[in-house]
Design a protein around this motif. Sequence first.
Motif, short mmCIF file in Angstrom:
data_model
loop_
_atom_site.label_atom_id
_atom_site.label_comp_id
_atom_site.label_asym_id
_atom_site.label_seq_id
_atom_site.Cartn_x
_atom_site.Cartn_y
_atom_site.Cartn_z
N GLN A 1 3.08 -0.61 -7.89
CA GLN A 1 1.64 -0.87 -7.81
C GLN A 1 1.05 -1.01 -9.20
O GLN A 1 0.20 -1.86 -9.45
CB GLN A 1 0.95 0.26 -7.05
N GLN A 2 1.54 -0.19 -10.13
CA GLN A 2 1.05 -0.29 -11.51
C GLN A 2 1.48 -1.60 -12.15
O GLN A 2 0.72 -2.19 -12.93
CB GLN A 2 1.58 0.90 -12.32
N SER B 1 -2.94 6.52 1.69
CA SER B 1 -1.61 7.16 1.59
C SER B 1 -1.36 7.68 0.18
O SER B 1 -0.26 7.58 -0.33
CB SER B 1 -0.50 6.20 1.97
N ASP C 1 9.93 6.77 -3.91
CA ASP C 1 8.50 7.08 -3.95
C ASP C 1 7.93 6.74 -5.33
O ASP C 1 6.86 6.12 -5.44
CB ASP C 1 8.33 8.58 -3.65
N GLU D 1 -1.14 3.72 -6.84
CA GLU D 1 -0.55 4.31 -8.04
C GLU D 1 -0.67 5.83 -8.05
O GLU D 1 -0.73 6.45 -9.09
CB GLU D 1 -1.17 3.71 -9.31
N LYS E 1 0.83 -1.20 0.00
CA LYS E 1 0.00 0.00 0.00
C LYS E 1 0.87 1.25 0.00
O LYS E 1 0.58 2.22 -0.69
CB LYS E 1 -0.88 -0.03 1.25
N GLU E 2 1.94 1.23 0.78
CA GLU E 2 2.82 2.40 0.85
C GLU E 2 3.90 2.32 -0.22
O GLU E 2 4.76 3.20 -0.30
CB GLU E 2 3.50 2.47 2.22
N MET F 1 9.95 14.32 1.18
CA MET F 1 10.93 14.49 0.10
C MET F 1 11.91 15.61 0.39
O MET F 1 12.79 15.88 -0.42
CB MET F 1 10.22 14.80 -1.22
N ARG G 1 5.03 3.71 -6.53
CA ARG G 1 3.83 3.86 -7.36
C ARG G 1 3.90 2.98 -8.60
O ARG G 1 2.92 2.34 -8.98
CB ARG G 1 3.66 5.33 -7.75
#
Lengths: 420, 326
Positions: free
Chosen positions: A397-398, B270, A390, B274, A192-193, B291, A394
């Motif tokens: 997840q994709q 969060s 970061d 995606e 999730k993170e 960041m 993401r």
Amino acid sequence: MRQRAIWSAVLVVGLALAGCGSASDSGKSTSSDGKLVVWDWKSGEPFAKSYLDKAKADFKKKHPDVEVEFVAQPFDQYYTLLGAAIQSGKGPDVMLFNGGGQIRDRVDALVPLDDYVAEDKQRLAGWEAFAKDGKTYAAPVTLQGYPIYYNKAIYQKANLDPASPATTWDKFVADCAAIAKAGSKCFALGNKEGVGIQFWLSSMGSTTLTAAEYDAWIAGKRDWNSANVKRLFQTWKETGDKKMNSDGANSTAMFNDSFALFQSGKAAHVMGLMSDVGHWQDFNEFLTPEKLGVMKAPIVTAGTTPTLPYDGGIGYAVAKWTKDPKVAADLARSLSSADALKAFYADAGAIAADTTIDVSQAGPAVATIVGELKTGKPALHVALSSKTLDLMGRLSQQLLSGSVTVDEVVKQLAASDQAG
Amino acid sequence: MPIGNTQPSVRPASAGRAGGAAVTPAAHRSGARPRRTRGGLGAERYAPYILVLPAVLIIVLLRLYPLLLGVNFSFTGDGEQNGTAVGFGNYRELFADPLFQTALSNVGLLVLLLPVAVAIPGLLATFIYLRVPGHRFYRSVYFFPAVLSPVIVGAIFNLLLAFDGPLNAVLGSFGVGPVDWLGDPDIAMFMVVGVHIWATFGMALVVFLAGFATLDAALLDAARVDGATLRQVVWHVIIPALSRTIQFVFVTTMIGMLTSMFGLLYIMTSGGPEGSTYLPEFYIWKQQGQMNRPALASAASTILFMIMLVVGLLQIKLLERSGKED
């Protein structure tokens, strides 16, 4: 929320006052009968008591006149408070740091410890995480690494040999099919993170990248277009496509929902940690030590050797403004003395930086981990910037949901890595 | 205008502005005038300014000045470029960042969903006002979620909407396959907005009920006597009579959606999956805290401020227009 804000404000003010007071105290007195102030975020916890007692006793032997005061700070504000102390040039004499970026960003305020800790270099592991430009700034206390844990009971149920888990990726995928037939998932995954991919990268790195590629990656020369780097993301995608992961990985929190899935026997493997949370002692609450195994990463690229990815976890550093760096360094050394670390290992369930500690009592999993420390290497994801991590979260997840290709992923990551 | 009321001698100075002056007894005014012409002219003229000075100073020093500092900060760099001017560099980076674009398009989505967020409490309040069976019970129950903190609401719905959670179990018993409510980028944002509406509509409901209290019951009776259906009553009597209330709820709901979804987002998704549930607020927090890009974050804050300003001005305009219609 407001209550919390008030309390933390009270705490900050109180600690700031305590810090000022102690700084002026140590300024007044000579080093032999002075007082040292230590900042950390652990000393308030019950499990740290015996560790601190041992460390204090060790220090008392060397400097009976010097008083030591431990100040526990809330972790979520630790580096903010420390930043303020560094700005003002006064604060604790000795302080706890996370390895990696957290200490490297702040070495200007620290004393290089190489001259003081030479004797400990052999006994302790994880120094690199506290070093910058060839100088060491902290004495390591714990190690943080990313072993692959597996549940031997599920292996038995799936008619697999719990004593010899798969050593190659193909065999591993076949084993996972058997595990699926027996009604369990292969991996407990919480992404999730976007942290799941970080553990994946580091756990599978040593058997997917060649040794030369691995070392180049750590050194900052990362070739994102190499076939093996792509392979790291392809195997990750494969776990999603072949439904090897626990359901709803993209909406499951790693801390601690995915670890709970593993503990409760719903999945056969988890990429976990060595210290703090999600580790062998956590799992032992439900999985007895006999059922918990630690396996080497299955080999993806022929000719590679699996190594345990780990870095220094936490360590104590000495501030530049301390009166007598020698005394403060002795305190940092006492805090990573063999007896103290043994207590820390036993009570907190952390893998201590001292590799000579006898861990045979804690079960085979820990013994395996500690045995692999000698050949271990720094973890791949720790070398990446927070911005790239970061983005990778993401993209991972994709990849799992199938809305991006591996080529596109490495292209974006390369751009982010080079920009940062 | 407390100044005018507490200090009659100053009133003439502000009489031109204050509409309330018209109702002041003429004798009072004539009593004040000679005094003003006789002496202390300067002090009296400046008194109102001196009296509002503390408030103005507080607004300027604690609101406008930091705002300007923040805008100014957004034109400087981060990290090694800390403190040096980079022009519109941060803004260019923002608009090139697909994540920020997602955050902005999610703001658009919120605006589109706004009518739903207003209609739900409006309809429920209408039913309560029309005394459906059990309306007393509903009136209190509907308000319950409004007293829960977003963190608790988020945690509750995390459990309910988990892949192996109760909602999917219920669906499964009807033979419907499980849905990854918070893990599917096409669904997650709607779930978060839905939970936000669930958690906050109680407040809007109370506002609507207060609006109903001012509604002339005779109008409803007249409509009923004329044989209007429920739909006609709602459409031709209740909505026109409550137009001010509806607009007020529109404004507050919009502000609530744009500024107080952070807790829910943080707990439930969060920003994921995606990056599909990013909102500007969350983006700002992430850039600043995680960041280490405070200048970029302040550029994003400036843009969020502009959006809020435009939305706010538009809504004020709407309110004014409806005020004239009344």
